[in-house]
Design an enzyme around this catalytic site. Structure first.
Site, PDB file in Angstrom:
ATOM      1  N   HIS A  73      28.468  33.010  40.694  1.00 23.55           N
ATOM      2  CA  HIS A  73      27.873  31.693  40.511  1.00 23.55           C
ATOM      3  C   HIS A  73      27.066  31.257  41.723  1.00 23.55           C
ATOM      4  O   HIS A  73      27.237  31.744  42.843  1.00 23.55           O
ATOM      5  CB  HIS A  73      28.952  30.653  40.184  1.00 23.55           C
ATOM      6  CG  HIS A  73      29.908  30.358  41.290  1.00 23.55           C
ATOM      7  ND1 HIS A  73      29.672  29.407  42.265  1.00 23.55           N
ATOM      8  CD2 HIS A  73      31.132  30.891  41.582  1.00 23.55           C
ATOM      9  CE1 HIS A  73      30.700  29.364  43.106  1.00 23.55           C
ATOM     10  NE2 HIS A  73      31.600  30.246  42.718  1.00 23.55           N
ATOM     11  N   CYS A 131      36.379  33.916  42.813  1.00 30.42           N
ATOM     12  CA  CYS A 131      35.066  34.166  42.227  1.00 30.42           C
ATOM     13  C   CYS A 131      34.054  34.518  43.314  1.00 30.42           C
ATOM     14  O   CYS A 131      34.337  34.431  44.505  1.00 30.42           O
ATOM     15  CB  CYS A 131      34.610  32.962  41.415  1.00 30.42           C
ATOM     16  SG  CYS A 131      35.507  32.784  39.860  1.00 30.42           S
TER      17      CYS A 131
END
Length: 437
Positions: free
Chosen positions: A333, A352
């Site tokens: 992301h 992440c």
């Protein structure tokens, strides 16, 4: 010979994969990252489309190890492998010819040794680095120490402090074993001959590389999981991107950050920061009225409710999330705080992968940066052809001149692997056939 002790157990035990069922729903945070079959070496193959090629190669490698006249022959002479494997194998050859050939003598602990020092410890340091006998810390010794430090993940200042002495006392076999562990990690990556595009995330280097037809065409920095929330070694298909995404807040941040702010500043804090509260983490969760909650209790004990921040420039997901559906909540992301990519310590996320240049990655994937119809509404943009993402963890890397460069082990995985595969005493890496699978 050590082949039976290291190579064959890895072939037979690590050739397995942990396949999770591919999920079509969007994963949510927080993540409970499971161990792979052999934590620190193997990958979790989420999508069956990715696993068979690696599995077939492992089956062939088993056959080679069991039937070949020379089971220690380099794997990449028989089978296509990732170029990282070939380069590391060459680096191992060079390491054995240089650092591995030096006298393995122990240097007693003591004060840092630096230019101008003299004595018995200096004499042992000179011997350990293959220099002419002597008791003085001269410029030649300082340069040799600096060279050793540069290869072995140490500050290259030419001063033999406690860290440098400890690394020297580990002996060359220790670092050869580290190279063999990293060769196993590299063997689980796509072969150079594999066509198509894929993304390689190296959590050991906090780096992302973009591959086309077996060649790296671009790279950028990444921010990956911390030691407490490590990014797992896994492979999955990136299927779509979420433009103008929500950010689902990890429960620990709800307890330690959001709830105390509400207690101190009142309910307007939530609307000012554009937070929503949902009853749970399911797809059909219901909105929750913030006024109905016991905020001091949430600040003290936490909650199982789902907090999310609406799309916007302040959102921790930035403008886009790159989704590879999996049960572990792992994805790539954007992020609004680009300053963190300039730091050396980029092992700070909840698992992440934050992308340094999301627009460049999106353009490589889609041919453009996807734009939503409304900046306040999350939208899904499908990839016409899913792109594999491989997340590995390399603590050694090849250099452009054919050598190797060791890295730090931010997740602390390597010592346990060496103990597991080489025994309590570490075994004898000099006995291991060159680049065994």
């Amino acid at each position: 010979m050590m082949i039976a002790r290291f190579a064959l157990p890895l072939l037979l035990a690590l050739g397995l994969s942990a396949q999770g069922a591919a999920q079509t729903r969007q994963p949510i945070e927080p993540v409970d990252i499971p161990p792979s079959v052999e934590q620190g070496v193997d990958m979790i193959y989420v999508d069956p489309e990715i696993a068979p090629e690696v599995g077939e190669r492992d089956a062939l490698l088993k056959d080679l190890a069991l039937k070949a006249d020379d089971p220690g022959a380099p794997v990449d002479l028989f089978l296509p492998v990732h170029p990282l494997y070939t380069d590391l194998r060459r680096g191992l050859v060079r390491y054995r010819m240089t650092w591995g050939a030096l006298p393995d003598v122990v240097i007693p602990e003591g004060p840092p040794l630096k230019p101008g020092a003299a004595g018995e410890r200096v004499a042992l340091l000179r011997e350990r680095l293959g220099l002419s006998p002597g008791t003085r810390y001269d410029a030649v010794l300082a340069n040799a120490v600096r060279d050793f430090q540069g290869v072995h993940a140490l500050k290259a200042d030419g001063v033999a402090g406690p860290g440098t002495i400890a690394a020297l006392n580990l002996g060359p076999d220790h670092f050869e074993r580290l190279l063999l562990v990293n060769l196993e990690r590299a063997r689980r990556l796509p072969a150079e001959s594999d066509a198509g595009r894929y993304i390689l995330v190296d959590a050991g280097a906090a780096q992302i590389s973009l591959y086309e037809n077996g060649k790296a065409v671009d790279s950028m920095r990444a921010i990956v999981g911390s030691a407490k929330t490590p990014t797992p070694m896994m492979a999955a298909l990136m299927r779509f991107a979420s433009v103008n995404p929500y950010w689902n807040v990890p429960p620990d941040l709800v307890k330690t950050l959001i709830a105390p702010k509400v207690v101190a500043n009142g309910l307007p804090y939530l609307e000012e920061r554009e937070y929503d509260i949902l009853s749970d983490w399911s797809d059909d969760a219901e909105p929750v009225d913030p006024a109905s909650l016991d905020w001091p209790a949430i600040a003290a004990e936490g909650t199982s409710m789902r907090f999310r921040r609406r799309p916007g420039p302040w959102n921790s997901m930035g403008r886009i999330k790159f989704m590879m559906p999996n049960d572990y909540g792992i994805y790539l992301h954007d992020t609004p705080d680009k300053s963190l990519f300039a730091a050396e310590d980029r092992w700070i996320s909840n698992g992440c992968v934050r992308v340094e240049d999301a627009e460049r990655l999106a353009t490589w994937l889609f041919g453009r940066m996807p734009e939503g119809s409304d900046p306040k509404v999350e939208e899904q943009v499908d990839l016409e052809d899913p792109v594999p993402v491989y997340i590995t963890y390399m603590t050694a890397a090849p250099t452009a001149d054919g050598g190797v460069l060791f890295r730090a082990d931010p997740y602390g995985r390597d010592p346990a692997l060496i103990a597991r595969y080489f025994g309590a005493d570490g075994g004898d890496a000099s006995d291991i056939a060159l680049a065994t699978p």
